[in-house]
Design a protein around this motif. Sequence first.
Motif, PDB file in Angstrom:
ATOM      1  N   GLU A  14      27.722  14.131  78.967  1.00 53.59           N
ATOM      2  CA  GLU A  14      28.401  13.906  77.881  1.00 53.59           C
ATOM      3  C   GLU A  14      29.326  12.630  78.049  1.00 53.59           C
ATOM      4  O   GLU A  14      29.727  12.022  77.206  1.00 53.59           O
ATOM      5  CB  GLU A  14      28.795  14.801  77.043  1.00 53.59           C
ATOM      6  CG  GLU A  14      29.827  15.578  77.309  1.00 53.59           C
ATOM      7  CD  GLU A  14      29.492  16.726  78.482  1.00 53.59           C
ATOM      8  OE1 GLU A  14      30.269  17.509  78.945  1.00 53.59           O
ATOM      9  OE2 GLU A  14      28.266  16.476  78.885  1.00 53.59           O
ATOM     10  N   LEU A  15      29.833  12.513  79.187  1.00 52.63           N
ATOM     11  CA  LEU A  15      30.985  11.643  79.464  1.00 52.63           C
ATOM     12  C   LEU A  15      30.414  10.192  80.157  1.00 52.63           C
ATOM     13  O   LEU A  15      31.006   9.158  80.617  1.00 52.63           O
ATOM     14  CB  LEU A  15      31.738  12.113  80.732  1.00 52.63           C
ATOM     15  CG  LEU A  15      32.464  13.449  80.415  1.00 52.63           C
ATOM     16  CD1 LEU A  15      33.362  13.898  81.186  1.00 52.63           C
ATOM     17  CD2 LEU A  15      33.258  13.292  79.052  1.00 52.63           C
ATOM     18  N   ARG A  16      29.024  10.169  80.079  1.00 55.78           N
ATOM     19  CA  ARG A  16      28.292   8.843  80.313  1.00 55.78           C
ATOM     20  C   ARG A  16      28.707   7.801  79.244  1.00 55.78           C
ATOM     21  O   ARG A  16      28.448   8.013  77.897  1.00 55.78           O
ATOM     22  CB  ARG A  16      26.832   8.895  80.420  1.00 55.78           C
ATOM     23  CG  ARG A  16      26.282   7.840  80.714  1.00 55.78           C
ATOM     24  CD  ARG A  16      24.651   8.006  80.817  1.00 55.78           C
ATOM     25  NE  ARG A  16      23.845   6.825  81.172  1.00 55.78           N
ATOM     26  CZ  ARG A  16      23.392   6.401  82.435  1.00 55.78           C
ATOM     27  NH1 ARG A  16      23.814   7.288  83.362  1.00 55.78           N
ATOM     28  NH2 ARG A  16      22.721   5.496  82.667  1.00 55.78           N
ATOM     29  N   HIS A  35      32.224   2.100  75.390  1.00 55.48           N
ATOM     30  CA  HIS A  35      32.869   3.191  74.394  1.00 55.48           C
ATOM     31  C   HIS A  35      32.339   4.468  74.584  1.00 55.48           C
ATOM     32  O   HIS A  35      31.092   4.767  75.164  1.00 55.48           O
ATOM     33  CB  HIS A  35      32.418   2.703  72.728  1.00 55.48           C
ATOM     34  CG  HIS A  35      31.397   3.040  72.566  1.00 55.48           C
ATOM     35  ND1 HIS A  35      30.064   2.003  72.322  1.00 55.48           N
ATOM     36  CD2 HIS A  35      30.499   4.086  71.758  1.00 55.48           C
ATOM     37  CE1 HIS A  35      28.946   2.796  71.972  1.00 55.48           C
ATOM     38  NE2 HIS A  35      29.262   3.750  71.470  1.00 55.48           N
ATOM     39  N   ASP A  36      33.044   5.491  74.050  1.00 47.51           N
ATOM     40  CA  ASP A  36      32.618   6.892  74.080  1.00 47.51           C
ATOM     41  C   ASP A  36      32.053   7.295  72.923  1.00 47.51           C
ATOM     42  O   ASP A  36      32.433   7.136  71.741  1.00 47.51           O
ATOM     43  CB  ASP A  36      33.923   7.659  74.030  1.00 47.51           C
ATOM     44  CG  ASP A  36      33.869   9.022  74.022  1.00 47.51           C
ATOM     45  OD1 ASP A  36      32.690   9.451  74.131  1.00 47.51           O
ATOM     46  OD2 ASP A  36      34.706   9.789  73.654  1.00 47.51           O
ATOM     47  N   ILE A 146      39.263   6.362  77.450  1.00 46.58           N
ATOM     48  CA  ILE A 146      38.731   5.961  76.056  1.00 46.58           C
ATOM     49  C   ILE A 146      38.101   7.127  75.638  1.00 46.58           C
ATOM     50  O   ILE A 146      37.032   7.332  75.873  1.00 46.58           O
ATOM     51  CB  ILE A 146      37.765   4.945  76.560  1.00 46.58           C
ATOM     52  CG1 ILE A 146      38.308   3.698  77.698  1.00 46.58           C
ATOM     53  CG2 ILE A 146      37.185   4.329  75.586  1.00 46.58           C
ATOM     54  CD1 ILE A 146      37.580   2.659  78.204  1.00 46.58           C
ATOM     55  N   GLY A 147      39.011   7.695  74.433  1.00 43.51           N
ATOM     56  CA  GLY A 147      38.304   8.879  74.035  1.00 43.51           C
ATOM     57  C   GLY A 147      38.292   9.837  74.940  1.00 43.51           C
ATOM     58  O   GLY A 147      39.230  10.343  75.621  1.00 43.51           O
ATOM     59  N   GLY A 148      36.934  10.507  75.298  1.00 47.28           N
ATOM     60  CA  GLY A 148      37.049  11.557  75.947  1.00 47.28           C
ATOM     61  C   GLY A 148      36.592  10.975  77.511  1.00 47.28           C
ATOM     62  O   GLY A 148      36.344  11.831  78.357  1.00 47.28           O
ATOM     63  N   LEU A 149      36.355   9.990  77.689  1.00 48.71           N
ATOM     64  CA  LEU A 149      35.951   9.158  78.979  1.00 48.71           C
ATOM     65  C   LEU A 149      37.042   9.184  79.684  1.00 48.71           C
ATOM     66  O   LEU A 149      38.147   8.548  79.100  1.00 48.71           O
ATOM     67  CB  LEU A 149      35.288   7.803  78.819  1.00 48.71           C
ATOM     68  CG  LEU A 149      33.790   7.816  78.073  1.00 48.71           C
ATOM     69  CD1 LEU A 149      33.416   6.495  77.864  1.00 48.71           C
ATOM     70  CD2 LEU A 149      32.964   8.681  78.664  1.00 48.71           C
ATOM     71  N   GLU A 150      37.192   9.656  81.013  1.00 54.02           N
ATOM     72  CA  GLU A 150      38.399   9.080  82.022  1.00 54.02           C
ATOM     73  C   GLU A 150      37.891   8.122  82.680  1.00 54.02           C
ATOM     74  O   GLU A 150      37.042   7.784  83.257  1.00 54.02           O
ATOM     75  CB  GLU A 150      38.352  10.355  82.789  1.00 54.02           C
ATOM     76  CG  GLU A 150      39.520  10.138  83.883  1.00 54.02           C
ATOM     77  CD  GLU A 150      39.765  11.320  84.817  1.00 54.02           C
ATOM     78  OE1 GLU A 150      40.855  11.801  84.866  1.00 54.02           O
ATOM     79  OE2 GLU A 150      38.776  11.760  85.173  1.00 54.02           O
ATOM     80  N   GLY A 151      38.979   7.026  82.855  1.00 58.98           N
ATOM     81  CA  GLY A 151      38.577   5.851  83.721  1.00 58.98           C
ATOM     82  C   GLY A 151      39.786   6.022  84.699  1.00 58.98           C
ATOM     83  O   GLY A 151      40.722   6.568  84.826  1.00 58.98           O
ATOM     84  N   ILE A 152      39.431   4.975  85.791  1.00 54.12           N
ATOM     85  CA  ILE A 152      40.298   5.004  86.990  1.00 54.12           C
ATOM     86  C   ILE A 152      40.431   3.516  87.284  1.00 54.12           C
ATOM     87  O   ILE A 152      39.488   2.733  87.467  1.00 54.12           O
ATOM     88  CB  ILE A 152      39.904   5.800  88.181  1.00 54.12           C
ATOM     89  CG1 ILE A 152      41.165   5.509  89.099  1.00 54.12           C
ATOM     90  CG2 ILE A 152      38.752   5.516  88.644  1.00 54.12           C
ATOM     91  CD1 ILE A 152      40.945   6.721  90.335  1.00 54.12           C
ATOM     92  N   ALA A 153      41.687   2.847  87.578  1.00 55.94           N
ATOM     93  CA  ALA A 153      41.740   1.589  87.906  1.00 55.94           C
ATOM     94  C   ALA A 153      41.917   1.609  89.515  1.00 55.94           C
ATOM     95  O   ALA A 153      42.622   2.309  90.018  1.00 55.94           O
ATOM     96  CB  ALA A 153      42.897   1.021  87.293  1.00 55.94           C
TER      97      ALA A 153
END
Length: 301
Positions: A14-16, A35-36, A146-153
Amino acid sequence: MARQQILRAQAKKELRPSIAGFFDEATNTVSYVVHDPATLEAAIIDSVLDFEAAAGRTSHGSADRIIKYVTSNNLKVIWQIETHAHADHISAAPYLQERLGGKLAIGREIVRVQEVFGKLFNAGTDFERDGSQFDHLFVDGETFRIGGLEGIALHVPGHTPADMAFIIGDAAFVGDTIFMPDFGTARADFPGGDAHQLFRSIRRLLSLPDETRLFLCHDYKAPGRDDYAWETTVRLERQGNVHVRDGVTEDEFVAMRNSRDATLAMPTLILPSVQINIRGGRLPEPEANGVSYIKIPVNAV
Protein backbone atom coordinates in the motif's frame (compact mmCIF):
# COMPACT_ATOMS: atom_id res chain seq x y z
CA MET A 1 19.08 3.59 6.29
CA ALA A 2 17.74 4.04 2.74
CA ARG A 3 17.93 0.30 2.10
CA GLN A 4 15.84 -0.45 5.20
CA GLN A 5 13.29 2.19 4.21
CA ILE A 6 12.82 0.66 0.75
CA LEU A 7 12.53 -2.83 2.15
CA ARG A 8 9.77 -1.62 4.46
CA ALA A 9 7.96 -0.04 1.53
CA GLN A 10 8.27 -3.18 -0.58
CA ALA A 11 6.88 -5.25 2.26
CA LYS A 12 3.85 -2.95 2.41
CA LYS A 13 2.40 -2.75 -1.07
CA GLU A 14 0.00 0.00 0.00
CA LEU A 15 3.06 2.27 0.28
CA ARG A 16 3.87 1.94 -3.42
CA PRO A 17 3.58 5.45 -4.90
CA SER A 18 1.58 6.33 -7.97
CA ILE A 19 3.89 7.96 -10.54
CA ALA A 20 3.22 9.90 -13.73
CA GLY A 21 6.05 11.00 -16.01
CA PHE A 22 5.90 14.01 -18.33
CA PHE A 23 8.52 14.00 -21.09
CA ASP A 24 9.71 17.27 -22.64
CA GLU A 25 11.35 16.30 -25.92
CA ALA A 26 12.82 19.78 -26.48
CA THR A 27 15.13 19.28 -23.47
CA ASN A 28 14.92 15.48 -23.12
CA THR A 29 13.72 16.03 -19.56
CA VAL A 30 11.25 13.94 -17.58
CA SER A 31 9.21 15.62 -14.84
CA TYR A 32 7.28 13.53 -12.34
CA VAL A 33 4.16 13.78 -10.24
CA VAL A 34 4.40 11.30 -7.35
CA HIS A 35 1.43 10.78 -5.09
CA ASP A 36 0.08 8.64 -2.28
CA PRO A 37 -3.02 6.85 -3.64
CA ALA A 38 -4.59 6.82 -0.17
CA THR A 39 -4.32 10.51 0.78
CA LEU A 40 -3.77 12.04 -2.70
CA GLU A 41 -0.88 14.10 -1.37
CA ALA A 42 1.75 14.66 -4.08
CA ALA A 43 5.19 15.92 -5.00
CA ILE A 44 6.27 17.39 -8.33
CA ILE A 45 9.86 16.62 -9.26
CA ASP A 46 12.00 18.49 -11.83
CA SER A 47 9.38 20.54 -13.65
CA VAL A 48 10.11 22.32 -16.94
CA LEU A 49 9.42 25.90 -18.02
CA ASP A 50 9.31 26.15 -21.81
CA PHE A 51 11.89 28.61 -23.14
CA GLU A 52 12.45 29.80 -26.70
CA ALA A 53 16.10 30.83 -26.58
CA ALA A 54 16.19 32.74 -29.88
CA ALA A 55 13.33 35.01 -28.83
CA GLY A 56 14.00 34.96 -25.08
CA ARG A 57 10.39 34.01 -24.41
CA THR A 58 8.95 31.69 -21.75
CA SER A 59 5.71 29.72 -21.95
CA HIS A 60 3.93 27.14 -19.82
CA GLY A 61 2.76 24.27 -22.02
CA SER A 62 4.81 21.64 -20.17
CA ALA A 63 3.84 22.95 -16.74
CA ASP A 64 0.18 23.24 -17.70
CA ARG A 65 0.13 19.52 -18.57
CA ILE A 66 1.17 18.85 -14.98
CA ILE A 67 -1.46 21.22 -13.62
CA LYS A 68 -4.15 19.46 -15.64
CA TYR A 69 -3.04 16.07 -14.31
CA VAL A 70 -2.91 17.26 -10.70
CA THR A 71 -6.30 18.97 -10.78
CA SER A 72 -8.07 16.22 -12.71
CA ASN A 73 -6.90 13.68 -10.11
CA ASN A 74 -7.74 15.93 -7.14
CA LEU A 75 -4.15 15.81 -5.87
CA LYS A 76 -2.78 18.07 -3.14
CA VAL A 77 0.79 19.15 -3.88
CA ILE A 78 2.98 19.12 -0.77
CA TRP A 79 6.42 19.43 -2.39
CA GLN A 80 7.98 21.07 -5.46
CA ILE A 81 11.30 19.21 -5.57
CA GLU A 82 14.42 19.90 -7.66
CA THR A 83 17.09 17.22 -7.84
CA HIS A 84 19.67 19.93 -8.63
CA ALA A 85 20.11 23.29 -10.39
CA HIS A 86 19.61 22.05 -13.94
CA ALA A 87 21.84 23.17 -16.79
CA ASP A 88 19.58 22.03 -19.63
CA HIS A 89 16.16 23.40 -18.75
CA ILE A 90 14.53 26.07 -16.63
CA SER A 91 12.44 25.04 -13.64
CA ALA A 92 8.72 25.81 -13.64
CA ALA A 93 8.48 25.36 -9.86
CA PRO A 94 7.51 28.96 -9.01
CA TYR A 95 4.74 28.91 -11.65
CA LEU A 96 3.46 25.57 -10.35
CA GLN A 97 3.81 26.62 -6.73
CA GLU A 98 1.68 29.71 -7.32
CA ARG A 99 -1.10 27.56 -8.80
CA LEU A 100 -0.81 24.33 -6.85
CA GLY A 101 1.12 25.07 -3.66
CA GLY A 102 3.83 22.95 -2.11
CA LYS A 103 7.21 23.74 -0.57
CA LEU A 104 10.02 24.42 -3.05
CA ALA A 105 12.95 22.23 -2.04
CA ILE A 106 16.46 21.33 -3.19
CA GLY A 107 19.63 19.93 -1.61
CA ARG A 108 21.56 22.02 0.91
CA GLU A 109 24.69 22.06 -1.25
CA ILE A 110 22.92 24.42 -3.66
CA VAL A 111 24.82 27.12 -1.77
CA ARG A 112 28.06 25.89 -3.37
CA VAL A 113 26.53 26.11 -6.83
CA GLN A 114 25.15 29.57 -6.07
CA GLU A 115 28.61 30.72 -5.01
CA VAL A 116 30.31 29.45 -8.18
CA PHE A 117 27.72 30.72 -10.63
CA GLY A 118 27.05 33.91 -8.68
CA LYS A 119 30.66 34.84 -9.44
CA LEU A 120 30.44 33.72 -13.07
CA PHE A 121 27.38 35.89 -13.70
CA ASN A 122 28.70 38.75 -11.53
CA ALA A 123 25.41 38.65 -9.67
CA GLY A 124 26.50 41.16 -7.05
CA THR A 125 25.61 41.43 -3.39
CA ASP A 126 21.85 41.50 -4.03
CA PHE A 127 21.97 37.81 -4.96
CA GLU A 128 21.89 35.77 -1.76
CA ARG A 129 24.10 32.68 -1.82
CA ASP A 130 22.48 30.95 1.13
CA GLY A 131 19.72 28.90 -0.49
CA SER A 132 17.07 31.31 0.80
CA GLN A 133 15.36 31.27 -2.61
CA PHE A 134 14.02 27.83 -1.62
CA ASP A 135 11.58 26.92 1.14
CA HIS A 136 13.53 23.87 2.27
CA LEU A 137 17.08 22.56 1.86
CA PHE A 138 17.36 18.77 2.15
CA VAL A 139 20.36 17.19 3.86
CA ASP A 140 21.71 13.71 3.24
CA GLY A 141 19.60 11.03 4.91
CA GLU A 142 16.73 13.37 5.76
CA THR A 143 13.29 11.78 5.75
CA PHE A 144 10.07 13.44 4.65
CA ARG A 145 6.49 12.43 3.95
CA ILE A 146 3.97 12.56 1.13
CA GLY A 147 0.80 11.45 2.85
CA GLY A 148 1.45 7.92 4.10
CA LEU A 149 4.58 7.56 1.95
CA GLU A 150 7.98 7.89 3.55
CA GLY A 151 10.71 9.51 1.49
CA ILE A 152 14.42 9.87 2.02
CA ALA A 153 16.83 12.38 0.47
CA LEU A 154 20.27 11.15 -0.59
CA HIS A 155 23.16 13.44 -1.50
CA VAL A 156 24.63 12.09 -4.75
CA PRO A 157 27.26 14.61 -5.93
CA GLY A 158 29.40 14.27 -9.03
CA HIS A 159 27.34 15.76 -11.83
CA THR A 160 27.19 18.88 -9.64
CA PRO A 161 28.07 19.30 -5.96
CA ALA A 162 24.40 19.62 -5.05
CA ASP A 163 22.71 16.66 -6.76
CA MET A 164 20.16 14.77 -4.70
CA ALA A 165 18.22 11.56 -5.24
CA PHE A 166 14.83 11.09 -3.62
CA ILE A 167 13.58 7.66 -2.60
CA ILE A 168 9.82 7.47 -2.17
CA GLY A 169 8.42 4.06 -1.33
CA ASP A 170 9.94 1.53 -3.73
CA ALA A 171 10.97 4.21 -6.25
CA ALA A 172 14.10 6.35 -6.54
CA PHE A 173 14.20 9.60 -8.50
CA VAL A 174 17.86 9.84 -9.36
CA GLY A 175 18.13 13.16 -11.21
CA ASP A 176 21.26 13.51 -13.34
CA THR A 177 23.36 10.61 -12.10
CA ILE A 178 22.52 7.60 -14.22
CA PHE A 179 20.56 7.07 -17.45
CA MET A 180 19.04 4.05 -19.17
CA PRO A 181 21.45 1.10 -19.28
CA ASP A 182 22.11 1.55 -23.01
CA PHE A 183 23.03 5.24 -22.60
CA GLY A 184 25.15 5.26 -19.44
CA THR A 185 25.72 8.09 -17.00
CA ALA A 186 25.65 11.86 -16.58
CA ARG A 187 28.56 14.12 -17.40
CA ALA A 188 30.81 15.36 -14.60
CA ASP A 189 32.63 18.34 -16.15
CA PHE A 190 30.46 21.24 -14.96
CA PRO A 191 31.95 23.56 -12.30
CA GLY A 192 32.18 21.55 -9.10
CA GLY A 193 31.56 18.25 -10.90
CA ASP A 194 33.77 15.26 -10.19
CA ALA A 195 33.81 11.87 -11.92
CA HIS A 196 35.15 10.10 -8.83
CA GLN A 197 32.26 11.44 -6.77
CA LEU A 198 29.79 10.52 -9.50
CA PHE A 199 31.00 6.91 -9.54
CA ARG A 200 30.64 6.62 -5.77
CA SER A 201 27.19 8.25 -5.84
CA ILE A 202 26.01 5.83 -8.52
CA ARG A 203 27.37 2.82 -6.67
CA ARG A 204 25.53 4.08 -3.59
CA LEU A 205 22.30 4.10 -5.57
CA LEU A 206 23.05 0.69 -7.04
CA SER A 207 23.49 -0.75 -3.54
CA LEU A 208 19.74 -0.38 -3.06
CA PRO A 209 17.60 -3.52 -3.44
CA ASP A 210 17.57 -4.94 -6.97
CA GLU A 211 13.82 -4.38 -7.37
CA THR A 212 14.05 -0.66 -6.66
CA ARG A 213 12.49 1.28 -9.52
CA LEU A 214 14.73 4.06 -10.85
CA PHE A 215 13.14 7.09 -12.49
CA LEU A 216 15.52 9.14 -14.59
CA CYS A 217 15.58 12.88 -15.23
CA HIS A 218 16.58 12.51 -18.90
CA ASP A 219 16.58 10.15 -21.84
CA TYR A 220 18.48 10.77 -25.06
CA LYS A 221 17.36 7.61 -26.87
CA ALA A 222 20.55 5.64 -27.38
CA PRO A 223 21.47 4.68 -30.96
CA GLY A 224 19.41 1.70 -32.11
CA ARG A 225 16.55 2.33 -29.69
CA ASP A 226 13.27 3.53 -31.22
CA ASP A 227 11.48 4.92 -28.19
CA TYR A 228 12.26 7.18 -25.27
CA ALA A 229 12.40 5.47 -21.87
CA TRP A 230 12.98 6.71 -18.34
CA GLU A 231 12.18 3.88 -15.94
CA THR A 232 14.57 1.07 -15.09
CA THR A 233 15.66 -0.88 -11.99
CA VAL A 234 18.76 -1.30 -9.89
CA ARG A 235 19.11 -4.86 -11.19
CA LEU A 236 19.05 -3.79 -14.85
CA GLU A 237 21.57 -1.03 -14.26
CA ARG A 238 23.95 -3.30 -12.38
CA GLN A 239 23.72 -5.93 -15.10
CA GLY A 240 23.93 -3.78 -18.20
CA ASN A 241 24.77 -0.10 -17.81
CA VAL A 242 27.32 0.59 -20.53
CA HIS A 243 29.35 2.88 -18.26
CA VAL A 244 28.98 1.61 -14.73
CA ARG A 245 27.69 -1.97 -14.63
CA ASP A 246 29.04 -4.38 -12.03
CA GLY A 247 32.71 -5.07 -12.64
CA VAL A 248 33.64 -1.57 -13.86
CA THR A 249 36.21 -0.07 -11.49
CA GLU A 250 36.27 3.52 -10.33
CA ASP A 251 39.48 4.23 -12.26
CA GLU A 252 38.01 2.75 -15.45
CA PHE A 253 34.86 4.80 -15.05
CA VAL A 254 36.74 8.05 -14.36
CA ALA A 255 38.99 7.57 -17.39
CA MET A 256 35.97 6.92 -19.60
CA ARG A 257 33.91 9.77 -18.15
CA ASN A 258 36.69 12.36 -18.39
CA SER A 259 37.54 11.34 -21.94
CA ARG A 260 33.90 11.40 -23.03
CA ASP A 261 33.16 14.71 -21.32
CA ALA A 262 36.02 16.37 -23.19
CA THR A 263 34.12 15.75 -26.44
CA LEU A 264 30.75 17.13 -25.29
CA ALA A 265 29.44 20.58 -26.12
CA MET A 266 27.85 22.68 -23.43
CA PRO A 267 24.05 22.27 -23.15
CA THR A 268 22.22 24.76 -25.35
CA LEU A 269 20.36 26.34 -22.44
CA ILE A 270 23.07 26.21 -19.78
CA LEU A 271 23.53 29.96 -19.38
CA PRO A 272 19.88 30.94 -19.00
CA SER A 273 19.01 27.75 -17.10
CA VAL A 274 21.63 27.92 -14.38
CA GLN A 275 21.22 31.67 -13.99
CA ILE A 276 17.50 31.21 -13.29
CA ASN A 277 17.60 27.87 -11.45
CA ILE A 278 20.04 29.07 -8.78
CA ARG A 279 17.31 31.63 -8.03
CA GLY A 280 14.78 28.87 -7.44
CA GLY A 281 13.43 29.11 -10.99
CA ARG A 282 12.79 32.85 -10.77
CA LEU A 283 13.94 35.34 -13.38
CA PRO A 284 16.46 38.00 -12.35
CA GLU A 285 14.83 41.10 -10.92
CA PRO A 286 13.41 43.36 -13.65
CA GLU A 287 15.41 46.45 -14.47
CA ALA A 288 14.07 50.02 -14.56
CA ASN A 289 12.14 49.33 -17.77
CA GLY A 290 10.32 46.37 -16.20
CA VAL A 291 12.20 43.75 -18.25
CA SER A 292 14.29 40.87 -16.83
CA TYR A 293 17.64 40.26 -18.50
CA ILE A 294 19.81 37.14 -18.68
CA LYS A 295 23.54 37.70 -18.82
CA ILE A 296 25.79 35.94 -21.32
CA PRO A 297 29.38 35.90 -20.03
CA VAL A 298 31.74 36.10 -23.02
CA ASN A 299 34.78 33.79 -23.16
CA ALA A 300 34.19 32.79 -19.55
CA VAL A 301 32.77 29.25 -19.81
